[in-house]
Design a protein around this motif. Structure first.
Motif, mmCIF file in Angstrom:
data_model
loop_
_atom_site.group_PDB
_atom_site.id
_atom_site.type_symbol
_atom_site.label_atom_id
_atom_site.label_comp_id
_atom_site.label_asym_id
_atom_site.label_seq_id
_atom_site.Cartn_x
_atom_site.Cartn_y
_atom_site.Cartn_z
ATOM 1 N N TRP A 112 6.097 16.194 -0.446
ATOM 2 C CA TRP A 112 5.526 15.279 -1.004
ATOM 3 C C TRP A 112 5.138 13.772 0.154
ATOM 4 N N ALA A 113 5.858 13.750 1.558
ATOM 5 C CA ALA A 113 5.861 12.877 2.498
ATOM 6 C C ALA A 113 3.927 13.225 2.636
ATOM 7 N N GLU A 114 4.249 14.444 2.872
ATOM 8 C CA GLU A 114 2.854 15.058 3.453
ATOM 9 C C GLU A 114 1.634 14.688 2.643
ATOM 10 N N GLY A 115 1.952 14.833 1.205
ATOM 11 C CA GLY A 115 1.196 14.780 0.482
ATOM 12 C C GLY A 115 0.546 12.856 0.256
ATOM 13 N N VAL A 116 1.637 12.177 0.179
ATOM 14 C CA VAL A 116 1.597 10.507 0.691
ATOM 15 C C VAL A 116 0.176 10.686 2.166
ATOM 16 N N THR A 117 0.895 11.339 3.140
ATOM 17 C CA THR A 117 -0.281 11.020 4.441
ATOM 18 C C THR A 117 -1.825 11.235 4.113
ATOM 19 N N ARG A 118 -1.753 12.134 3.444
ATOM 20 C CA ARG A 118 -2.936 12.974 3.160
ATOM 21 C C ARG A 118 -4.057 12.225 2.564
ATOM 22 N N ARG A 119 -2.993 11.532 1.394
ATOM 23 C CA ARG A 119 -3.682 10.672 0.344
ATOM 24 C C ARG A 119 -4.642 8.866 1.302
ATOM 25 N N LEU A 120 -3.388 8.910 2.343
ATOM 26 C CA LEU A 120 -3.747 7.642 2.568
ATOM 27 C C LEU A 120 -5.034 7.576 4.246
ATOM 28 N N ARG B 237 -6.160 6.050 11.093
ATOM 29 C CA ARG B 237 -5.316 4.750 11.414
ATOM 30 C C ARG B 237 -3.838 4.787 10.190
ATOM 31 N N ALA B 238 -4.681 4.699 9.471
ATOM 32 C CA ALA B 238 -3.682 5.263 8.177
ATOM 33 C C ALA B 238 -2.277 6.307 8.676
ATOM 34 N N ARG B 239 -2.059 6.776 9.082
ATOM 35 C CA ARG B 239 -0.893 8.045 9.628
ATOM 36 C C ARG B 239 0.406 7.015 10.923
ATOM 37 N N ALA B 240 0.071 5.537 11.364
ATOM 38 C CA ALA B 240 0.974 5.358 12.049
ATOM 39 C C ALA B 240 1.346 4.907 10.962
ATOM 40 N N ALA B 241 1.717 3.643 9.209
ATOM 41 C CA ALA B 241 2.149 3.469 8.945
ATOM 42 C C ALA B 241 3.141 4.876 8.309
ATOM 43 N N VAL B 242 3.164 5.821 8.347
ATOM 44 C CA VAL B 242 4.497 6.680 8.113
ATOM 45 C C VAL B 242 5.871 6.721 8.584
ATOM 46 N N PRO B 243 5.738 6.682 10.043
ATOM 47 C CA PRO B 243 6.859 7.248 10.687
ATOM 48 C C PRO B 243 7.757 5.811 10.544
ATOM 49 N N PRO B 244 7.395 4.556 10.475
ATOM 50 C CA PRO B 244 8.386 3.603 10.281
ATOM 51 C C PRO B 244 9.248 3.843 8.676
ATOM 52 N N TRP B 245 8.088 4.038 7.764
ATOM 53 C CA TRP B 245 8.207 4.443 6.672
ATOM 54 C C TRP B 245 9.406 5.117 6.024
ATOM 55 N N ARG B 246 9.214 6.554 6.807
ATOM 56 C CA ARG B 246 9.987 7.572 6.567
ATOM 57 C C ARG B 246 11.484 6.906 7.711
ATOM 58 N N THR C 46 0.504 -1.318 -0.084
ATOM 59 C CA THR C 46 -0.085 0.533 0.410
ATOM 60 C C THR C 46 0.788 1.273 -0.080
ATOM 61 N N LEU C 47 1.822 1.277 0.833
ATOM 62 C CA LEU C 47 2.692 2.590 0.923
ATOM 63 C C LEU C 47 3.319 2.937 -0.630
ATOM 64 N N ALA C 48 4.090 1.890 -1.080
ATOM 65 C CA ALA C 48 4.410 1.639 -2.340
ATOM 66 C C ALA C 48 3.998 2.073 -3.443
ATOM 67 N N HIS C 49 2.169 1.854 -3.383
ATOM 68 C CA HIS C 49 1.593 2.254 -4.558
ATOM 69 C C HIS C 49 1.275 4.002 -4.154
ATOM 70 N N TYR C 50 1.024 4.481 -2.358
ATOM 71 C CA TYR C 50 0.670 5.701 -2.733
ATOM 72 C C TYR C 50 2.123 6.428 -2.830
ATOM 73 N N ALA C 51 3.036 5.811 -1.698
ATOM 74 C CA ALA C 51 3.872 6.966 -2.396
ATOM 75 C C ALA C 51 4.523 7.449 -4.258
ATOM 76 N N TYR C 52 4.831 5.725 -4.480
ATOM 77 C CA TYR C 52 5.786 6.168 -5.583
ATOM 78 C C TYR C 52 5.060 5.815 -7.200
ATOM 79 N N ASP C 53 3.853 5.571 -6.996
ATOM 80 C CA ASP C 53 2.930 5.503 -7.760
ATOM 81 C C ASP C 53 2.088 6.968 -8.426
ATOM 82 N N HIS C 54 2.329 7.179 -7.296
ATOM 83 C CA HIS C 54 2.117 9.146 -7.336
ATOM 84 C C HIS C 54 2.703 9.936 -7.937
ATOM 85 N N PRO C 55 2.149 10.979 -9.032
ATOM 86 C CA PRO C 55 2.437 12.053 -9.457
ATOM 87 C C PRO C 55 3.632 13.019 -9.023
ATOM 88 N N SER C 56 3.246 13.222 -7.503
ATOM 89 C CA SER C 56 3.709 13.929 -6.684
ATOM 90 C C SER C 56 5.288 13.573 -6.603
#
Length: 200
Positions: free
Chosen positions: A59-67, A74-83, A35-45
């Motif tokens: 860019w990372a803030e945009g990933v968080t907003r879309r998630l 609950r999706a916010r919890a995915a971002v800190p370990p990824w970053r 999921t993270l790869a899709h929302y982060a790296y497949d997005h035009p941003s």
């Protein structure tokens, strides 16, 4: 050829990602793997961040907003370990880089956001020149990226040598007039450069 400098890719050469942080974050947020790869790296941003049209943080803030928009808070919890996951350093290549630098200047060219230098510092990767695509406003494999790097290094492209683990990027370097090889191992790099007269 009369070698004046060496240019390297970053990811897959000095820095390796196993995506452990993304996997940890997805488990914490109860998201499907990938999921993270899709929302982060497949997005035009992401492409915009890699050419400097937005910062890494934006860019990372945009990933968080879309998630959050699609999966809830609950999706916010995915971002800190990824970053927090900055990959692992290749100690053999980092050591070889320092040996090469005693003979010729070395540069790093990477398709990266403006966060590249933080990663270089994090892993203790020291080069004479470092170019993120966000700084050059163009990504590999465009020959323009390689020509820009050579110009900023003050080196004739024909007297520069490039290593990258991606064959398509090697093709781009060669199209820019830069001799190049696909990176395989530190030993292969050392062997090739010795044949070109570099004392290692």
């Amino acid at each position: 050829m009369r070698l004046q400098a060496v240019l390297f890719d970053l990811h897959g050469v000095f820095q390796h990602f196993d995506n452990k942080g993304a996997a940890e974050g997805e488990r914490a947020a109860r998201l499907e793997p990938g999921t993270l790869a899709h929302y982060a790296y497949d997005h035009p941003s992401y492409e915009e961040a890699k050419v400097g049209l937005m910062s890494d943080e934006e860019w990372a803030e945009g990933v968080t907003r879309r998630l959050v928009a699609d999966f809830g808070e609950r999706a916010r919890a995915a971002v800190p370990p990824w970053r927090a996951d900055r990959g692992r350093r290749d100690t053999a290549m980092i050591s070889l880089l320092q040996q090469i630098r005693t003979s010729v200047p070395c540069g790093i060219l990477s398709n990266f956001t403006d966060a590249m230098r933080r990663d270089l510092d994090h892993h203790g990767i020291r080069a004479d020149h470092a170019f993120a695509s966000a700084d050059l406003h163009v990504t590999k494999p465009s020959p323009l990226a390689f020509r820009a790097a050579a110009e900023r290094m003050g080196v004739d492209p024909a007297q520069l040598y490039y290593f990258d683990d991606q064959p398509g990027f090697v093709t781009g370097a060669r199209a820019a007039g830069i001799p190049a090889d696909v990176f395989t191992t530190p030993a292969a790099v050392a062997q090739r450069l010795r044949r070109l007269g570099v004392q290692i």
